[in-house]
Design an enzyme around this catalytic site. Sequence first.
Site, PDB file in Angstrom:
ATOM      1  N   ASP A 232       0.877  -1.157   0.000  1.00  0.00           N
ATOM      2  CA  ASP A 232       0.000   0.000   0.000  1.00  0.00           C
ATOM      3  C   ASP A 232       0.927   1.223   0.000  1.00  0.00           C
ATOM      4  O   ASP A 232       2.119   1.121   0.293  1.00  0.00           O
ATOM      5  CB  ASP A 232      -0.939   0.009   1.206  1.00  0.00           C
TER       6      ASP A 232
HETATM    7  C1  BGC Z   1      -4.985   3.325   0.080  1.00  0.00           C
HETATM    8  C2  BGC Z   1      -5.091   2.341  -1.069  1.00  0.00           C
HETATM    9  C3  BGC Z   1      -4.896   3.063  -2.374  1.00  0.00           C
HETATM   10  C4  BGC Z   1      -3.555   3.765  -2.363  1.00  0.00           C
HETATM   11  C5  BGC Z   1      -3.252   4.536  -3.630  1.00  0.00           C
HETATM   12  C6  BGC Z   1      -3.733   4.162   0.011  1.00  0.00           C
HETATM   13  O1  BGC Z   1      -3.776   5.187   0.943  1.00  0.00           O
HETATM   14  O2  BGC Z   1      -5.039   2.627   1.309  1.00  0.00           O
HETATM   15  O3  BGC Z   1      -6.341   1.701  -1.038  1.00  0.00           O
HETATM   16  O4  BGC Z   1      -4.994   2.172  -3.443  1.00  0.00           O
HETATM   17  O5  BGC Z   1      -3.535   4.684  -1.279  1.00  0.00           O
HETATM   18  O6  BGC Z   1      -4.039   5.662  -3.745  1.00  0.00           O
END
Ligand code: BGC
Length: 760
Positions: A232
């Site tokens: 993530d």
């Molecule tokens: C989120 C993800 C997301 C990623 C990219 C993170 O903060 O938890 O779900 O895909 O950011 O935007």
Amino acid sequence: MTTENLKELVEKMTLEEKAAMCSGADFWHTEAVERLGIPASMVSDGPHGLRKQNEEGDHLGVNESIKAVCFPAGCGTAASFNRELLTKMGEVIGNECQAEGISVILGPAVNIKRSPLCGRNFEYYSEDPLVATEIAGALIKGVQSKNVGTSIKHFLANNQETRRMSSDSRVDERTLNEIYLAAFEGAIKKQKPWTVMCSYNKINGVYAAENYQYLTETLRNKWGFDGYVMSDWGAINNRVGDLKAGLDLEMPTSLGANDKLIVEAVQNGELEESVLDTAVERILNIVFRFEENRDKDATWNKDEDHEMARKVAEETIVLLKNEENILPLSEKENIAFIGKYAKTPRYQGGGSSHINSHKITSALDEVSGMSNIVYAQGYIDEEDKTDEKLLAEAIETAKNAKYAVIFAGLPDAFESEGFDREHMAMPNCQNELIAKVAEVQPNTIVVLHNGSPIEMPWIDKVKGVLEAYLGGQAVGGAVCDILFGKVNPSAKLPETFPLKLEDNPSYLSYFGEGDMVEYREGIFVGYRYYDKKKMDVLFPFGYGLSYTTFAYSNLTVDKENMKDTDMLSVSVDVTNTGSMAGKEVVQLYVGDKESTVIRPVKELRDFAKVELAPGETKTVTFILDKRAFAYYNVELHDWHVESGEFDILIGKSSRDIVLSKNVTVESTVKIPFVYTTDTTVGDIMKNPEAWAIAKPLMSQGLFGDDKSNAEGDAASEAMSDEMMEAMLRYMPLRGPVSFQGNVSMADVQKVVDRLNALEQ
Ligand code: BGC
């Protein structure tokens, strides 16, 4: 690209190029290596539409993304219980990705709804792992059919936003397997997502990104996942350790800092270069899978996709209450649409899934040509306090109409990625509006726009309730289609609406203590808990009404006795007994009637959605395998079925079981019983052979004689095995040592050895 070619390519890369390949080039792209013809590859949020950022990237949905189509969020799509629909939605999104050059869409998000308070519940599917994994799998199937990858997320046990980057989810092995891993397992095994996104949190003390047990042993070795794991955004905490654990791609970019650490680790022998090579191969495999299957002619028509978003939304709206069949409404009546969300619906949540919608259809837009519909705003969105003028206006408007439809729900500030909810209530001003309108207008219907359960203090005062969840940019049209009966509602709740927050099983331990979050409710998440405790709920899991009625008959099983290795075929007839065509979600639950481990009363093991014309009957057939009867056994570290009787239950909801059958399942796996000096009389008596061995010792040690001996005294003869069992059930084998002085620990151990020999 063949595996051989991939390996050759990786061999040509320098150590630095390989290290760089394992982290993003920027917010959304993987690295390119021009000299070797390796292109950069773009990933993008997701999951319910594209959040493609051409300019400044961010992971919180703050900066602009391209105009796109916002489909209903996960909370709603799960409520459709319709796999085919989700696959079609996936196909549309996959095509959008092809047209936009996006190799992987970041979703679906399958985290279990442990508490109604999770700020991201709107994006997630269910409190039940089967629903989560089946709905996710269906979406993955659709997207990937267009040769675009998905990234099922957030792996693992990421069920709150509070301290999301440092919290430590403490979950026992059985609970992890039965609930939290299971939400990923089916989709990963069956639909093979190209990538998996690991979560920010720790699992039992180890960061998800660094967790060899789950990233490698479970994901790859047990489930056969063969894509790449990405972090993530910002979930990397120890780059080299993470790589060793099975975390291939760091996102976004570390601006070279972590690449350097990888290079150094290889140079100083801390990291085997082959580990790096494997990660690079996995990443390039996906990069080229997309590149080589580019649909260069793909285009997308946002208006057409908007219509698809509307079709999906129509199946995600749950009819929760319909007293006196107040719905559907006639289009000719005088109706008051009350509430800000009639004009500007809340149709999506905040954060990384936020879509820059190319257009939004509100309910008011949808009825714009109808002069018999009037509107009053009623409340100010994002505010918790009543605007007296707006309230008075709304009451007046509602009073003068034949029906009032109030559009209410949760404002953005009440639920979002990044923070959790503090309570389960709607804004006071909206609750007050509903109560006051209902006082003057007996025909009041509430349409709800929210991503997770709310309390409904006014539920007895209104005649109709539609849960529209966060229905995407076309939600207004879909709501009107249901209000006016152009579409028959067919969604069911993928989660329980408890009466109050305090009823929720995770209530006592949800946010944790500091970073430590213990999942103390164990496997008893959602209906598994409410059912076991026989608690009243506001609306149960699996519940939802229709404008027609369905009757169930002829539940049949193809065998009443089976081994746990057999498949069981279960069929049931469903008939539309009303006068309107409709769709029904047929739910199959299984319950173990008697078990040595603590189990839920029943668990959802399959579901099917059937469409039926009035009077039509269809037979629905389910095939159940071992997993449907099994629990996760922590001694075996595997799924296990205990021999015995099971309930096969067909329900319209978890609380409305209409048909049931019994089947007896025989286990083919014998778990050897291990006798020790602590084993109790009660447990030994379960096996007559064992009891025959242990009984003389117990009699002698407790009563000074051998009760099995015909010459024993009258008192012990008079004691039946039943009495002895009742009185001595919890007496351990070593018990007699303390009483008559005629039995030693060595005597007990000899008996223990003989008992264990029985199990060989
Ligand atoms: C989120 C993800 C997301 C990623 C990219 C993170 O903060 O938890 O779900 O895909 O950011 O935007």
